[in-house]
Write a protein that holds these residues in place. Sequence first.
Motif, mmCIF file in Angstrom:
data_model
loop_
_atom_site.group_PDB
_atom_site.id
_atom_site.type_symbol
_atom_site.label_atom_id
_atom_site.label_comp_id
_atom_site.label_asym_id
_atom_site.label_seq_id
_atom_site.Cartn_x
_atom_site.Cartn_y
_atom_site.Cartn_z
ATOM 1 N N HIS A 1 8.595 -0.736 14.963
ATOM 2 C CA HIS A 1 8.932 -1.727 13.923
ATOM 3 C C HIS A 1 10.371 -2.167 14.157
ATOM 4 O O HIS A 1 11.274 -1.340 14.232
ATOM 5 N N LEU A 2 10.555 -3.451 14.281
ATOM 6 C CA LEU A 2 11.886 -4.018 14.478
ATOM 7 C C LEU A 2 12.369 -4.625 13.167
ATOM 8 O O LEU A 2 11.690 -5.473 12.585
ATOM 9 N N GLU A 3 13.524 -4.175 12.716
ATOM 10 C CA GLU A 3 14.149 -4.734 11.517
ATOM 11 C C GLU A 3 14.791 -6.075 11.876
ATOM 12 O O GLU A 3 15.221 -6.282 13.010
ATOM 13 N N ARG A 4 14.880 -6.962 10.923
ATOM 14 C CA ARG A 4 15.477 -8.286 11.157
ATOM 15 C C ARG A 4 16.886 -8.189 11.729
ATOM 16 O O ARG A 4 17.254 -8.947 12.607
ATOM 17 N N ASP A 5 17.688 -7.243 11.238
ATOM 18 C CA ASP A 5 19.057 -7.129 11.740
ATOM 19 C C ASP A 5 19.174 -6.208 12.946
ATOM 20 O O ASP A 5 20.264 -5.980 13.445
ATOM 21 N N GLY A 6 18.052 -5.687 13.438
ATOM 22 C CA GLY A 6 18.082 -4.763 14.567
ATOM 23 C C GLY A 6 17.864 -5.407 15.918
ATOM 24 O O GLY A 6 18.042 -4.775 16.952
ATOM 25 N N VAL A 7 17.456 -6.667 15.930
ATOM 26 C CA VAL A 7 17.210 -7.372 17.191
ATOM 27 C C VAL A 7 18.512 -7.993 17.658
ATOM 28 O O VAL A 7 19.169 -8.722 16.924
ATOM 29 N N ARG A 8 18.903 -7.683 18.901
ATOM 30 C CA ARG A 8 20.187 -8.143 19.414
ATOM 31 C C ARG A 8 20.104 -9.519 20.079
ATOM 32 O O ARG A 8 20.977 -10.330 19.939
ATOM 33 N N ARG A 9 19.042 -9.738 20.860
ATOM 34 C CA ARG A 9 18.934 -11.026 21.549
ATOM 35 C C ARG A 9 17.547 -11.188 22.155
ATOM 36 O O ARG A 9 16.843 -10.214 22.387
#
Length: 148
Positions: A118-126
């Motif tokens: 699960h990827l959090e909205r603020d956890g994706v870098r690019r």
Amino acid sequence: MTIGRRIRAFLSSSSPPGGTTPAPTPTYAPERDGEPDPGEVVWAWVPYEDDPSQGKDRPVLVLEVAGDGWTGLMLSSQDHDRDAADEARFGRYWMDVGTGGWDSQGRPSEVRLDRLIHLERDGVRREGAALDETIFTAVVEARRGLSG
């Protein structure tokens, strides 16, 4: 066997069991808009399985939007074909996806099919790159084959 032949062989042999309704299939929809989309490989922090308080920044294939973020599958540049039997014994399944713009060194990658992230909205870098649609479809089907 080349990646393309493996994918074609898998797709031609994959079908849902008779009388069952398959789960919704993630839809390939990459857009270079800075927002993760299904089919894109993004960079994000992924916790280690044995110690979720630790982890590392790694490429993740986005499968679909999920609530306040996305679900995806992590990629690795390590070759798990050599130890596939050991990996399977521990419930880890990998699939070759080839090379792409997510790896600056151009190394072939494998996607881990059995561990949904699960990827959090603020956890994706690019955004790293978009996976080829045929390979994305094969990954989705291979993952479905593990759970069905």
